[in-house]
Design a protein around this motif. Structure first.
Motif, short mmCIF file in Angstrom:
data_model
loop_
_atom_site.label_atom_id
_atom_site.label_comp_id
_atom_site.label_asym_id
_atom_site.label_seq_id
_atom_site.Cartn_x
_atom_site.Cartn_y
_atom_site.Cartn_z
N ALA A 63 11.33 113.21 55.77
CA ALA A 63 10.30 112.25 56.16
C ALA A 63 9.95 112.46 57.63
O ALA A 63 10.81 112.31 58.50
N MET A 64 8.70 112.80 57.90
CA MET A 64 8.27 113.13 59.26
C MET A 64 7.28 112.08 59.75
O MET A 64 6.26 111.83 59.10
N PRO A 65 7.55 111.44 60.90
CA PRO A 65 6.68 110.36 61.40
C PRO A 65 5.27 110.85 61.69
O PRO A 65 5.06 111.98 62.15
N THR A 87 8.33 102.80 60.59
CA THR A 87 8.73 101.41 60.45
C THR A 87 8.38 100.83 59.08
O THR A 87 8.59 99.63 58.84
N ALA A 88 7.84 101.65 58.19
CA ALA A 88 7.51 101.21 56.82
C ALA A 88 7.65 102.42 55.90
O ALA A 88 6.66 102.94 55.40
N LEU A 89 8.87 102.87 55.70
CA LEU A 89 9.10 104.08 54.92
C LEU A 89 8.71 103.88 53.46
O LEU A 89 9.01 102.83 52.87
N PRO A 90 8.07 104.87 52.85
CA PRO A 90 7.55 104.71 51.49
C PRO A 90 8.60 104.98 50.41
O PRO A 90 8.34 105.71 49.46
N ILE A 121 16.75 101.69 53.10
CA ILE A 121 16.66 102.76 52.10
C ILE A 121 18.01 103.38 51.78
O ILE A 121 18.12 104.17 50.85
N SER A 122 19.05 103.03 52.55
CA SER A 122 20.39 103.58 52.29
C SER A 122 21.06 102.82 51.16
O SER A 122 20.95 101.59 51.06
#
Length: 234
Positions: A63-65, A87-90, A121-122
């Motif tokens: 995942a790259m910002p 700040t809002a990972l999909p 997400i963990s």
């Protein structure tokens, strides 16, 4: 302002970046020898450190910002990278067993919000490795590498930050004791620098690595109480 993904890739393609990658990857492998059957993610520019797990992980994504920019990864095969808002990972809650954060902490504009997303997400028994430039090192003072950009950290600062975000530090290590120069003689002797550095000046490594686990009963500050459970396996 984050470094551009082009600059990060250029660094890792250079002799200095190759040496840095090898020394840091050794530390990660010592903590996580394999990832058979696990779901893995990387945040920031973690693709170089995820590559060894491509053949064993059940699922894997880099995942790259958006502020950094993204690139197709891996170079061969099906793309496993995604451009994200840090700040809002999909990704759904409890999605990943292992998360690596590299080049994510030092230039983030919303550090705690980003790590709260890492917590979310963990999985319930999830593990996280964070790689951060050390405040007490030549690497944080040099523009020769990405570790000289943004904010460096001390171990105490990282420990407080992790606990504020619901992550419990478990293991600490350091890497990059060699000077931040890509000269051939330094690159070839980097393993020796690591051995000597661990023995003689263990607090002066260029980067700090910390493995942390998700605290499932204590959510990050400011978030709603939740008791995380690992996702059901298909």
């Amino acid at each position: 302002m984050r470094l551009d993904v082009v600059d990060l890739k250029r660094f890792y393609d250079s002799p200095l970046g190759g040496m840095a990658h090898e020394m840091i990857a050794r530390r990660i492998h010592a903590l996580w020898p394999d990832a058979r059957g696990l779901d893995m993610a990387g945040l920031g520019y973690a693709a170089p450190y995820l590559t060894p797990y491509l053949s064993s992980a059940r699922r894997i994504v880099a995942a790259m910002p958006g502020q950094q920019g993204g690139e197709a990864w891996p170079e061969d095969g099906r793309c496993a990278s995604a451009l994200v808002e840090e700040t809002a990972l999909p990704f759904r809650d409890n999605a990943f067993d292992r998360v690596i954060v590299a080049h994510g902490l030092e230039e983030s504009d919303a550090l705690r919000a980003m790590l709260t997303e890492v917590w979310r997400i963990s999985a319930g028994e999830g593990r996280v490795i964070l790689i951060a430039p050390s405040r007490v090192s030549l690497w944080s003072l040099s523009d020769a590498s990405p570790f000289g950009h943004g904010r460096p950290f001390t171990r105490i600062q990282l420990s407080r930050l992790l606990r504020d975000c619901g992550l419990e530090p478990m293991a600490w290590s350091r890497a990059l004791y060699a000077p931040p120069r890509g000269w051939g003689v330094i690159a070839r002797s980097a393993p020796g620098w690591e051995i000597i550095g661990d023995m003689l000046w263990p607090g002066l490594g260029g980067v700090i690595l910390v493995e942390a686990r998700k605290r499932v009963a204590i959510p990050p500050r400011g978030s709603a109480p939740a008791f995380a459970t690992a996702p059901a396996r298909a």
